[in-house]
Scaffold this active site. Structure first.
Site, PDB file in Angstrom:
ATOM      1  N   LYS A 187       0.765  -1.315  -0.124  1.00  0.00           N
ATOM      2  CA  LYS A 187       0.036   0.071   0.149  1.00  0.00           C
ATOM      3  C   LYS A 187       0.807   1.513   0.091  1.00  0.00           C
ATOM      4  CE  LYS A 187      -2.044  -0.920   3.892  1.00  0.00           C
ATOM      5  NZ  LYS A 187      -1.544  -2.279   4.366  1.00  0.00           N
ATOM      6  N   ARG A 223      -9.375   0.924   9.045  1.00  0.00           N
ATOM      7  CA  ARG A 223      -8.922  -0.247   9.383  1.00  0.00           C
ATOM      8  C   ARG A 223      -9.821  -1.012  10.227  1.00  0.00           C
ATOM      9  NH1 ARG A 223      -3.080   0.828   9.098  1.00  0.00           N
ATOM     10  NH2 ARG A 223      -1.802  -1.109   9.654  1.00  0.00           N
ATOM     11  N   ARG A 242      11.695  -5.760   4.971  1.00  0.00           N
ATOM     12  CA  ARG A 242      11.237  -4.559   4.845  1.00  0.00           C
ATOM     13  C   ARG A 242      12.509  -3.678   5.487  1.00  0.00           C
ATOM     14  NH1 ARG A 242       5.556  -2.106   4.981  1.00  0.00           N
ATOM     15  NH2 ARG A 242       5.508  -2.441   7.261  1.00  0.00           N
ATOM     16  N   ARG A 250      11.250  -1.482  11.021  1.00  0.00           N
ATOM     17  CA  ARG A 250      10.386  -0.758  12.146  1.00  0.00           C
ATOM     18  C   ARG A 250      10.135  -1.776  13.286  1.00  0.00           C
ATOM     19  NH1 ARG A 250       5.089   0.504   8.356  1.00  0.00           N
ATOM     20  NH2 ARG A 250       4.070  -0.583  10.438  1.00  0.00           N
ATOM     21  N   ARG A 265      -0.320  -8.753  13.690  1.00  0.00           N
ATOM     22  CA  ARG A 265      -0.797  -7.739  12.671  1.00  0.00           C
ATOM     23  C   ARG A 265      -1.707  -8.606  11.791  1.00  0.00           C
ATOM     24  NH1 ARG A 265       4.307  -4.820  10.842  1.00  0.00           N
ATOM     25  NH2 ARG A 265       2.922  -3.657   9.675  1.00  0.00           N
TER      26      ARG A 265
END
Ligand code: AMP
Length: 210
Positions: free
Chosen positions: A16, A89, A123, A156, A167
């Site tokens: 996204k 969300r 990531r 992160r 998550r």
């Protein structure tokens, strides 16, 4: 004609943020990423940031009321259209959003759990400009600086394996119901996030008529 009003749905790691950066650059939309806004609040140690930090580190959701307050004012300033990335969300957030503005399109970028885990583990994000890299696709292991701004690349806190699984669970329970919510309103378009980044972008631009 006013700009498009767009929402990106999808699990964490579906692409996204990466896609949003390119789409807003092309279409001139305001990019609103609630995750980026919250990380900024955390970094500045604001009252909202202090409330959000623990929740975010565990991969849970920040309470709806705080998120809606954070986004409402910014939306009213978005006269040339917007792209919401990471919001709504929950169904409660989607209902609040419907009370604030109409939408032109909701793009759902799908990605299965095993691929989410693989991508998020690899990531890295720039502390300076927020550019997103991935060790699997476009970053060498020895690279530690952002190619765009020279900023430090970091992982992160919530991109660690135990948090990633949580998550995805939170996504399935709280966010996936929005697929049916927007499908019922004839706003939903779906894109397979397993396609390469260029193919996903082309598909999104086609959906948005760009
Ligand atoms: P993201 O960068 O979109 O993955 O968001 C990172 C974290 O910020 C999430 O795991 C949540 O803790 C929090 N967050 C971001 N957007 C929202 C939202 N719309 N509602 C609740 N929490 C959110």
């Amino acid at each position: 004609m006013p700009g498009k009003r767009v929402v990106f749905l999808g699990p964490p790691g579906a692409g996204k943020g990466t896609q949003a950066k390119q789409v807003v650059a092309k279409l001139g939309l305001l990019h609103l990423s609630t995750g980026d806004l919250l990380r900024d609040e955390v970094a500045r140690k604001t009252e909202l940031g202090e409330k959000a930090k623990g929740v975010m580190d565990r991969g849970e959701l920040v309470p709806d009321a705080l998120i809606i307050d954070m986004i409402r004012g910014r939306l009213s300033g978005a006269r040339n259209g917007f792209l919401l990335d990471g919001f709504p969300r929950t169904v409660a957030q989607a209902e609040a959003l419907a009370g604030i503005t109409d939408l032109d399109a909701v793009v759902n970028i799908s990605l299965p759990r095993d691929e989410v885990v693989r991508r998020l583990t690899a990531r890295r994000v720039c502390r300076g400009c927020g550019a997103i890299y991935n060790l699997t696709f476009n970053l060498a292991a020895e690279e530690s600086k952002c190619r765009a701004c020279g900023g430090e690349l970091y992982q992160r806190d919530d991109d660690r394996p135990a948090v990633i699984e949580n998550r995805y669970d939170v996504y399935e329970k709280s966010t996936a119901p929005l697929i049916a919510f927007y499908s019922r309103r004839s706003l939903l378009h779906s894109v397979d996030g397993r396609l390469g980044s260029d193919a996903v972008l082309a598909e999104i631009l086609r959906i948005l008529g760009a």
